[in-house]
Enzyme design. Structure first.
Site, PDB file in Angstrom:
ATOM      1  N   HIS A  93       0.843  -1.207   0.000  1.00 31.57           N
ATOM      2  CA  HIS A  93       0.000   0.000   0.000  1.00 31.57           C
ATOM      3  C   HIS A  93       0.872   1.248   0.000  1.00 31.57           C
ATOM      4  CE1 HIS A  93      -3.479   2.469   0.720  1.00 31.57           C
ATOM      5  NE2 HIS A  93      -3.017   2.909   1.876  1.00 31.57           N
ATOM      6  N   ASP A 115      -3.282   8.978   3.642  1.00 30.13           N
ATOM      7  CA  ASP A 115      -3.554   7.581   3.321  1.00 30.13           C
ATOM      8  C   ASP A 115      -4.970   7.520   2.760  1.00 30.13           C
ATOM      9  OD1 ASP A 115      -4.230   4.891   3.231  1.00 30.13           O
ATOM     10  OD2 ASP A 115      -3.525   4.451   5.255  1.00 30.13           O
ATOM     11  N   CYS A 122      -3.954   2.834  -4.833  1.00 29.49           N
ATOM     12  CA  CYS A 122      -3.234   3.591  -3.803  1.00 29.49           C
ATOM     13  C   CYS A 122      -2.047   4.362  -4.362  1.00 29.49           C
ATOM     14  CB  CYS A 122      -2.794   2.681  -2.658  1.00 29.49           C
ATOM     15  SG  CYS A 122      -1.741   1.301  -3.158  1.00 29.49           S
TER      16      CYS A 122
END
Length: 183
Positions: free
Chosen positions: A70, A87, A138
């Site tokens: 990620h 994030d 991501c």
């Protein structure tokens, strides 16, 4: 999925645009190995990574953060004395924030011969950001957070924009130049 080479090249494009556009913030972007090296091996291993960067003369320092599978992005704003963690899955990473603040302390001591006034610094994991709703965008989110932050632009994009953002990134990488956007 975006790999290290793609993210690193994109960070280089962000720095080149900043260097060529006086109206934009002065930016330094670390490569994707900086944070993991700092976290795992400490300041001594990354000490020389800024010997030509003059970090404390920059407005923004962008740190791509790879968490195994990620991508996230941290932005150190020297003007605002803040470190913000982005994030797209809205996760918390207070360890990253602390590691980066500790890094700034060491870097200030080493390169400036002074102590960082860290009482004036704020750190936070921003939750008021575009949200990733799948398991593979991501890298696009992290790169787009970095690109927008590097021109002080609001994060006005969403999951639905990812196919376009991915195509634009591919074009920009092939052209070795970021497309013109409003400042």
């Amino acid at each position: 999925w975006l790999n290290d080479e793609v993210i690193n090249f994109y960070m280089q494009l962000i720095m080149e645009r900043a260097a060529q556009t006086p109206a934009l913030p002065r930016v330094h972007a670390f490569n994707t190995f900086f944070y993991s090296t700092l976290r795992e091996s400490g300041y001594a291993r990354v000490r020389r990574w800024t010997r030509r960067a003059r970090l404390f003369e920059k407005d923004l320092v962008i740190v791509p953060v790879h968490l195994g599978v990620h991508w996230c992005c941290a932005v150190i704003d020297m003007r605002q004395k803040s470190i913000v963690y982005y994030d797209a899955l809205l996760g918390d990473n207070h360890g990253c924030l602390q590691t980066l603040l500790d890094y700034l302390r060491e870097e200030c001591r080493d390169k400036q011969g002074a102590e960082l006034d860290d009482a004036r610094w704020s750190v936070r994991c921003d939750k008021q950001i575009p949200r990733q709703r799948n398991g593979y965008d991501c890298g696009v989110f992290a790169a787009t957070f970095a690109e927008h932050a590097a021109r002080d632009a609001p994060f006005q994009f969403a999951q639905e924009n990812c196919p376009f953002l991915r195509r634009r990134m591919m074009y920009e990488i092939a052209a070795a130049s970021l497309t013109t956007r409003g400042h």
